[in-house]
Enzyme design. Structure first.
Site, PDB file in Angstrom:
ATOM      1  N   GLN A  74       0.832  -1.197   0.000  1.00  0.00           N
ATOM      2  CA  GLN A  74       0.000   0.000   0.000  1.00  0.00           C
ATOM      3  C   GLN A  74       0.870   1.252   0.000  1.00  0.00           C
ATOM      4  O   GLN A  74       1.113   1.856   1.041  1.00  0.00           O
ATOM      5  CB  GLN A  74      -0.887  -0.024   1.256  1.00  0.00           C
ATOM      6  CG  GLN A  74      -1.938   1.025   1.299  1.00  0.00           C
ATOM      7  CD  GLN A  74      -3.111   0.694   0.412  1.00  0.00           C
ATOM      8  OE1 GLN A  74      -3.465  -0.450   0.234  1.00  0.00           O
ATOM      9  NE2 GLN A  74      -3.698   1.704  -0.161  1.00  0.00           N
ATOM     10  N   PHE A  75       1.349   1.653  -1.192  1.00  0.00           N
ATOM     11  CA  PHE A  75       2.216   2.828  -1.272  1.00  0.00           C
ATOM     12  C   PHE A  75       1.496   4.101  -0.839  1.00  0.00           C
ATOM     13  O   PHE A  75       2.125   5.064  -0.412  1.00  0.00           O
ATOM     14  CB  PHE A  75       2.803   2.989  -2.678  1.00  0.00           C
ATOM     15  CG  PHE A  75       1.855   3.551  -3.699  1.00  0.00           C
ATOM     16  CD1 PHE A  75       1.818   4.919  -3.933  1.00  0.00           C
ATOM     17  CD2 PHE A  75       1.011   2.723  -4.420  1.00  0.00           C
ATOM     18  CE1 PHE A  75       0.942   5.447  -4.876  1.00  0.00           C
ATOM     19  CE2 PHE A  75       0.146   3.232  -5.353  1.00  0.00           C
ATOM     20  CZ  PHE A  75       0.102   4.602  -5.583  1.00  0.00           C
ATOM     21  N   THR A  76       0.169   4.101  -0.903  1.00  0.00           N
ATOM     22  CA  THR A  76      -0.583   5.310  -0.560  1.00  0.00           C
ATOM     23  C   THR A  76      -0.492   5.667   0.926  1.00  0.00           C
ATOM     24  O   THR A  76      -0.894   6.764   1.316  1.00  0.00           O
ATOM     25  CB  THR A  76      -2.063   5.187  -0.979  1.00  0.00           C
ATOM     26  OG1 THR A  76      -2.654   4.096  -0.278  1.00  0.00           O
ATOM     27  CG2 THR A  76      -2.177   4.979  -2.478  1.00  0.00           C
TER      28      THR A  76
END
Length: 141
Positions: A74-76
């Site tokens: 989950q890069f966000t």
């Protein structure tokens, strides 16, 4: 590294119509993101917290309850929204850096004998869960 841990009574990850991971009893969905300077120390801290935090029923950990875990990259989690209306992703590690770190978290959990499912790194995923409690915890390493 950052992880958002959500206690769930059931969960699944679907990629292109194929379920890549699921569980139908109490477990943890861990959304995991990496930044540029993360390494083995951060991986170990995140894996330890996922495995040992006593956030399941009766103050048990995933390890105590032999509960399932789904890890989703989950890069966000590293979005910067302080300015303007468009998030900046500069804090997130690029794929070639982040993917081995997220994989290392999964392997560290499996090395503890845990059942761990995953999404697909970089893919558009449908993550479904019933948040149990609700219980959602942010972990930073």
């Amino acid at each position: 590294m950052r992880a958002v841990l959500q206690r769930a009574s059931r969960a699944s990850v679907t990629v292109n119509g194929t379920v890549t991971a699921s569980f139908d009893r109490q477990g943890i969905v861990a959304l995991v993101g990496a930044t540029h300077d993360d390494g083995p120390e951060q991986v170990e801290t995140i894996a330890r917290k996922i495995a040992e935090l006593r956030i399941l029923d009766d103050e048990r950990s995933v390890t105590d309850a032999d509960a399932p875990v789904i890890v989703v990259s989950q890069f966000t989690l590293y979005a910067d929204v302080r300015k303007g209306r468009r998030p900046s992703w500069n804090g997130a590690a690029p794929g070639p850096v982040a993917e081995p770190l997220v994989d290392a978290v999964v392997e560290a959990l499996r090395a503890r004998g845990l059942t761990v499912g995953t999404g697909v790194f970089g893919a558009m995923m449908d993550v479904a869960l019933v948040n149990d409690g609700p219980m959602t915890i942010l972990v930073e390493a």
